[in-house]
Design a protein around this motif. Structure first.
Motif, PDB file in Angstrom:
ATOM      1  N   MET A   1      47.366  36.499  44.304  1.00 21.47           N
ATOM      2  CA  MET A   1      46.511  36.566  45.481  1.00 21.47           C
ATOM      3  C   MET A   1      45.415  37.597  45.241  1.00 21.47           C
ATOM      4  N   ALA A   2      44.233  37.283  45.642  1.00 23.00           N
ATOM      5  CA  ALA A   2      43.091  38.173  45.449  1.00 23.00           C
ATOM      6  C   ALA A   2      43.232  39.397  46.345  1.00 23.00           C
ATOM      7  N   SER A   3      42.841  40.504  45.807  1.00 27.28           N
ATOM      8  CA  SER A   3      42.876  41.754  46.557  1.00 27.28           C
ATOM      9  C   SER A   3      41.779  41.733  47.628  1.00 27.28           C
ATOM     10  N   PRO A   4      42.035  42.290  48.807  1.00 24.67           N
ATOM     11  CA  PRO A   4      41.038  42.244  49.877  1.00 24.67           C
ATOM     12  C   PRO A   4      39.783  43.057  49.576  1.00 24.67           C
ATOM     13  N   HIS A   5      39.851  44.013  48.647  1.00 28.07           N
ATOM     14  CA  HIS A   5      38.671  44.824  48.344  1.00 28.07           C
ATOM     15  C   HIS A   5      37.719  44.150  47.370  1.00 28.07           C
ATOM     16  N   ARG A   6      38.111  43.032  46.800  1.00 37.51           N
ATOM     17  CA  ARG A   6      37.219  42.320  45.880  1.00 37.51           C
ATOM     18  C   ARG A   6      36.153  41.587  46.679  1.00 37.51           C
ATOM     19  N   ALA A  21      39.928  27.755  40.278  1.00 37.99           N
ATOM     20  CA  ALA A  21      40.822  28.005  39.143  1.00 37.99           C
ATOM     21  C   ALA A  21      40.277  29.111  38.248  1.00 37.99           C
ATOM     22  N   TYR A  22      38.964  29.122  38.055  1.00 39.24           N
ATOM     23  CA  TYR A  22      38.328  30.165  37.243  1.00 39.24           C
ATOM     24  C   TYR A  22      38.592  31.539  37.852  1.00 39.24           C
ATOM     25  N   TRP A  23      38.321  31.688  39.150  1.00 36.91           N
ATOM     26  CA  TRP A  23      38.492  32.985  39.789  1.00 36.91           C
ATOM     27  C   TRP A  23      39.957  33.369  39.922  1.00 36.91           C
ATOM     28  N   ALA A  24      40.844  32.396  40.059  1.00 36.01           N
ATOM     29  CA  ALA A  24      42.284  32.692  40.087  1.00 36.01           C
ATOM     30  C   ALA A  24      42.715  33.258  38.733  1.00 36.01           C
ATOM     31  N   ARG A  25      42.169  32.703  37.654  1.00 38.39           N
ATOM     32  CA  ARG A  25      42.473  33.214  36.314  1.00 38.39           C
ATOM     33  C   ARG A  25      41.964  34.649  36.167  1.00 38.39           C
ATOM     34  N   ILE A  26      40.765  34.915  36.636  1.00 37.39           N
ATOM     35  CA  ILE A  26      40.214  36.268  36.581  1.00 37.39           C
ATOM     36  C   ILE A  26      41.108  37.228  37.377  1.00 37.39           C
ATOM     37  N   ASP A  27      41.537  36.815  38.563  1.00 38.84           N
ATOM     38  CA  ASP A  27      42.422  37.653  39.378  1.00 38.84           C
ATOM     39  C   ASP A  27      43.718  37.968  38.639  1.00 38.84           C
ATOM     40  N   ARG A  28      44.306  36.974  37.965  1.00 38.48           N
ATOM     41  CA  ARG A  28      45.551  37.210  37.220  1.00 38.48           C
ATOM     42  C   ARG A  28      45.338  38.219  36.097  1.00 38.48           C
ATOM     43  N   ILE A  29      44.213  38.099  35.400  1.00 35.19           N
ATOM     44  CA  ILE A  29      43.905  39.028  34.308  1.00 35.19           C
ATOM     45  C   ILE A  29      43.741  40.442  34.854  1.00 35.19           C
ATOM     46  N   VAL A  30      42.975  40.583  35.925  1.00 34.01           N
ATOM     47  CA  VAL A  30      42.727  41.901  36.519  1.00 34.01           C
ATOM     48  C   VAL A  30      44.019  42.502  37.058  1.00 34.01           C
ATOM     49  N   ASP A  31      44.851  41.685  37.700  1.00 31.14           N
ATOM     50  CA  ASP A  31      46.095  42.188  38.277  1.00 31.14           C
ATOM     51  C   ASP A  31      47.073  42.690  37.214  1.00 31.14           C
ATOM     52  N   LYS A  32      47.015  42.141  36.004  1.00 32.91           N
ATOM     53  CA  LYS A  32      47.901  42.560  34.912  1.00 32.91           C
ATOM     54  C   LYS A  32      47.409  43.823  34.202  1.00 32.91           C
ATOM     55  N   ALA A  33      46.142  44.129  34.351  1.00 32.72           N
ATOM     56  CA  ALA A  33      45.560  45.263  33.634  1.00 32.72           C
ATOM     57  C   ALA A  33      46.085  46.583  34.200  1.00 32.72           C
ATOM     58  N   PRO A  34      46.308  47.560  33.321  1.00 32.03           N
ATOM     59  CA  PRO A  34      46.731  48.870  33.831  1.00 32.03           C
ATOM     60  C   PRO A  34      45.579  49.553  34.550  1.00 32.03           C
ATOM     61  N   PRO A  35      45.888  50.487  35.428  1.00 35.14           N
ATOM     62  CA  PRO A  35      44.818  51.196  36.125  1.00 35.14           C
ATOM     63  C   PRO A  35      43.974  52.012  35.142  1.00 35.14           C
ATOM     64  N   LEU A  36      42.718  52.190  35.475  1.00 37.43           N
ATOM     65  CA  LEU A  36      41.832  52.988  34.635  1.00 37.43           C
ATOM     66  C   LEU A  36      42.162  54.473  34.795  1.00 37.43           C
ATOM     67  N   THR A  37      41.988  55.208  33.707  1.00 35.32           N
ATOM     68  CA  THR A  37      42.135  56.664  33.789  1.00 35.32           C
ATOM     69  C   THR A  37      40.844  57.244  34.349  1.00 35.32           C
TER      70      THR A  37
END
Length: 58
Positions: A1-6, A21-37
């Protein structure tokens, strides 16, 4: 599910299903990424603000 702040997304494909489908894929990639330092965030901010500083100095 897309984050409300996007923010609203541009239309990448005219076909609504393909676009979703494209944006759902982007959301999955972003959601798996670790937080930035803090250092990573600072580097990104510097990269985006650097051209503005050059223009102001000119």
């Amino acid at each position: 599910m897309a984050s409300p702040h996007r923010s609203a997304r541009p239309v990448r494909f005219e076909d609504a299903a393909r676009n979703a489908a494209y944006w759902a894929r982007i959301d999955r990639i972003v959601d798996k990424a670790p937080p930035l330092t803090d250092d990573q965030r600072a580097c990104i901010r510097a990269a985006f603000h650097q051209p503005e500083a050059r223009r102001a100095a000119a």
